[in-house]
Write a protein that holds these residues in place. Structure first.
Motif, short mmCIF file in Angstrom:
data_model
loop_
_atom_site.label_atom_id
_atom_site.label_comp_id
_atom_site.label_asym_id
_atom_site.label_seq_id
_atom_site.Cartn_x
_atom_site.Cartn_y
_atom_site.Cartn_z
N TRP A 31 -19.42 61.70 -83.52
CA TRP A 31 -19.54 61.10 -82.01
C TRP A 31 -20.25 61.86 -81.00
O TRP A 31 -20.92 61.30 -80.22
CB TRP A 31 -17.97 60.98 -81.59
CG TRP A 31 -17.72 60.59 -80.28
CD1 TRP A 31 -17.74 59.23 -79.72
CD2 TRP A 31 -17.63 61.48 -78.97
NE1 TRP A 31 -17.52 59.22 -78.32
CE2 TRP A 31 -17.33 60.79 -77.79
CE3 TRP A 31 -17.43 62.87 -78.68
CZ2 TRP A 31 -17.07 61.04 -76.64
CZ3 TRP A 31 -17.28 63.30 -77.77
CH2 TRP A 31 -17.09 62.44 -76.56
N LEU A 32 -20.27 63.22 -81.00
CA LEU A 32 -20.98 63.99 -80.16
C LEU A 32 -22.24 63.90 -80.32
O LEU A 32 -23.18 63.60 -79.33
CB LEU A 32 -20.46 65.38 -80.55
CG LEU A 32 -20.85 66.39 -79.28
CD1 LEU A 32 -19.82 65.98 -78.13
CD2 LEU A 32 -20.49 67.97 -79.60
N VAL A 33 -22.76 63.87 -81.59
CA VAL A 33 -24.24 63.67 -81.90
C VAL A 33 -24.84 62.43 -81.30
O VAL A 33 -25.84 62.25 -80.72
CB VAL A 33 -24.72 63.91 -83.26
CG1 VAL A 33 -25.98 63.69 -83.47
CG2 VAL A 33 -24.09 65.21 -83.67
N ASP A 64 -31.53 69.75 -89.20
CA ASP A 64 -31.47 69.19 -90.37
C ASP A 64 -30.01 69.55 -91.23
O ASP A 64 -29.41 68.47 -91.48
CB ASP A 64 -32.46 69.62 -91.45
CG ASP A 64 -33.68 69.00 -90.93
OD1 ASP A 64 -33.77 68.25 -90.16
OD2 ASP A 64 -34.87 69.63 -91.46
N GLY A 65 -29.51 70.79 -91.24
CA GLY A 65 -28.40 71.30 -92.02
C GLY A 65 -27.19 70.51 -91.16
O GLY A 65 -26.37 69.84 -92.06
N PRO A 66 -26.96 70.69 -89.98
CA PRO A 66 -25.56 69.89 -89.24
C PRO A 66 -25.63 68.34 -89.61
O PRO A 66 -24.84 67.80 -89.72
CB PRO A 66 -26.03 70.37 -87.65
CG PRO A 66 -26.64 71.54 -87.84
CD PRO A 66 -27.54 71.46 -88.94
N LEU A 67 -26.95 67.73 -89.44
CA LEU A 67 -27.00 66.15 -89.59
C LEU A 67 -26.63 66.04 -91.01
O LEU A 67 -25.88 65.07 -91.17
CB LEU A 67 -28.61 65.92 -89.39
CG LEU A 67 -28.96 64.25 -89.12
CD1 LEU A 67 -28.22 63.95 -87.74
CD2 LEU A 67 -30.32 64.11 -89.17
N ARG A 175 -36.07 64.55 -78.78
CA ARG A 175 -35.88 64.35 -77.41
C ARG A 175 -34.67 63.39 -77.60
O ARG A 175 -34.09 62.75 -78.31
CB ARG A 175 -37.26 63.40 -76.95
CG ARG A 175 -37.07 61.96 -77.66
CD ARG A 175 -38.39 61.25 -77.14
NE ARG A 175 -38.45 60.00 -77.68
CZ ARG A 175 -38.75 59.49 -79.16
NH1 ARG A 175 -39.13 60.55 -79.82
NH2 ARG A 175 -38.82 58.49 -79.59
N ARG A 176 -33.96 63.46 -76.31
CA ARG A 176 -32.62 62.77 -76.22
C ARG A 176 -32.84 61.44 -76.18
O ARG A 176 -33.88 60.68 -76.01
CB ARG A 176 -32.31 62.95 -74.59
CG ARG A 176 -30.70 62.50 -74.45
CD ARG A 176 -30.40 62.72 -72.87
NE ARG A 176 -29.02 62.53 -72.72
CZ ARG A 176 -27.92 63.08 -73.09
NH1 ARG A 176 -28.15 64.19 -73.40
NH2 ARG A 176 -26.85 62.49 -72.66
N ARG A 177 -32.01 60.61 -76.72
CA ARG A 177 -32.07 59.09 -77.09
C ARG A 177 -33.08 58.83 -78.43
O ARG A 177 -33.33 57.52 -78.61
CB ARG A 177 -32.27 58.24 -76.11
CG ARG A 177 -31.53 58.32 -74.96
CD ARG A 177 -30.03 58.21 -75.20
NE ARG A 177 -29.08 58.28 -73.96
CZ ARG A 177 -27.83 58.44 -74.06
NH1 ARG A 177 -27.31 58.38 -75.30
NH2 ARG A 177 -27.37 58.58 -72.83
N GLY A 178 -33.51 59.93 -78.89
CA GLY A 178 -34.50 59.57 -80.17
C GLY A 178 -33.69 59.18 -81.34
O GLY A 178 -32.45 59.39 -81.28
#
Length: 250
Positions: A31-33, A64-67, A175-178
């Motif tokens: 949700w946060l991402v 990459d890792g967190p994703l 970038r934000r909203r990417g």
């Protein structure tokens, strides 16, 4: 029936990495991402729903890792460079079940922790390139193939797009909203090999896995219309420990 943990490498005394945060926090983290980025997952059904799995991903950016840990169909224990395990971040990574890896020295502790995850039917994340870069698999190390031979776990290739902007620094965020895309390929399987696993065997399997991932990369480009960001800016490449199968990582 004997436990698989008694086979070489012996993992009977190895504690499995933490799981409570890795499992429990995934919905909140997703949700946060998604508040900042659009995340698109392709081919989630290619990841087996049960049993051991190795996710082998290209490595483009710091996220990459967190994703992978948050948006893969199943929670992922990823091999993560030991340099990141300091301070608050290090404690968080440990509690989130990530596995510290010393890339420049033989690290039996990390290997046994990875094998423990797979022998317990978990999911392990591996970045065969060993460091962030273009994501074109110019570097390719043997770890994924070795772990597949030890455990018999299938390897699911993962191609990541959008986790670093073209020309962006190694530690930069998109970038934000990417939009960030994860493309899961069909499983690559090898036969479990009895100890000892020879360097030649693991090297040949690594070559086949890399060829398969390059095919998957091209297929993902065609199906999504996306591209990778290109090389890192000059002076930002991390040293490579060597030992890989390509000319650049030999």
């Amino acid at each position: 029936m004997s436990s698989p943990h008694g086979a070489r490498p012996d993992t009977s005394a190895v504690r499995r990495p933490h799981r409570w945060l890795l499992h429990g926090a995934r919905p909140f983290c997703a949700w946060l991402v998604r508040r900042r980025y659009r995340v698109v997952v392709h081919g989630a059904g290619n990841v087996p729903s049960t049993g051991p799995v190795i996710l082998a991903a290209n490595h483009v950016g710091v996220i990459d890792g967190p994703l992978l840990a948050i948006f893969a169909p199943r929670p992922v224990h990823a091999l993560t460079k030991i340099e990141m395990f300091t301070g608050f971040l290090g404690r968080f990574l440990t509690q989130a079940g990530q596995i510290p890896l010393d890339r420049f020295h033989t690290d039996p502790t990390a290997v046994k922790a990875a094998v423990r995850v797979l022998r317990d039917d978990g999911v392990l994340g591996v970045f065969p390139e060993g460091a962030r870069g273009s994501g074109e698999l110019e570097l390719f190390h043997r770890g994924a193939a070795y772990l597949a031979h030890v455990t018999g776990a299938p390897v699911v290739p993962v191609i990541l797009f959008g986790t670093r902007e073209p020309g962006g620094a190694s530690s930069s965020l998109p970038r934000r909203r990417g939009t960030m895309d994860l493309v899961f390929g069909t499983p690559f399987t090898v036969e479990q090999a009895a100890w000892p696993r020879t360097r030649q065997l693991v090297g040949e399997t690594s070559q086949r896995l890399r060829a398969r991932m390059l095919d998957d990369l091209e297929a993902a480009r065609r199906s999504t219309g996306l591209s990778l960001p290109g090389p890192l800016p000059a002076g930002q490449h991390e040293p490579d420990p060597g030992g890989g199968i390509t000319e650049k990582s030999a």
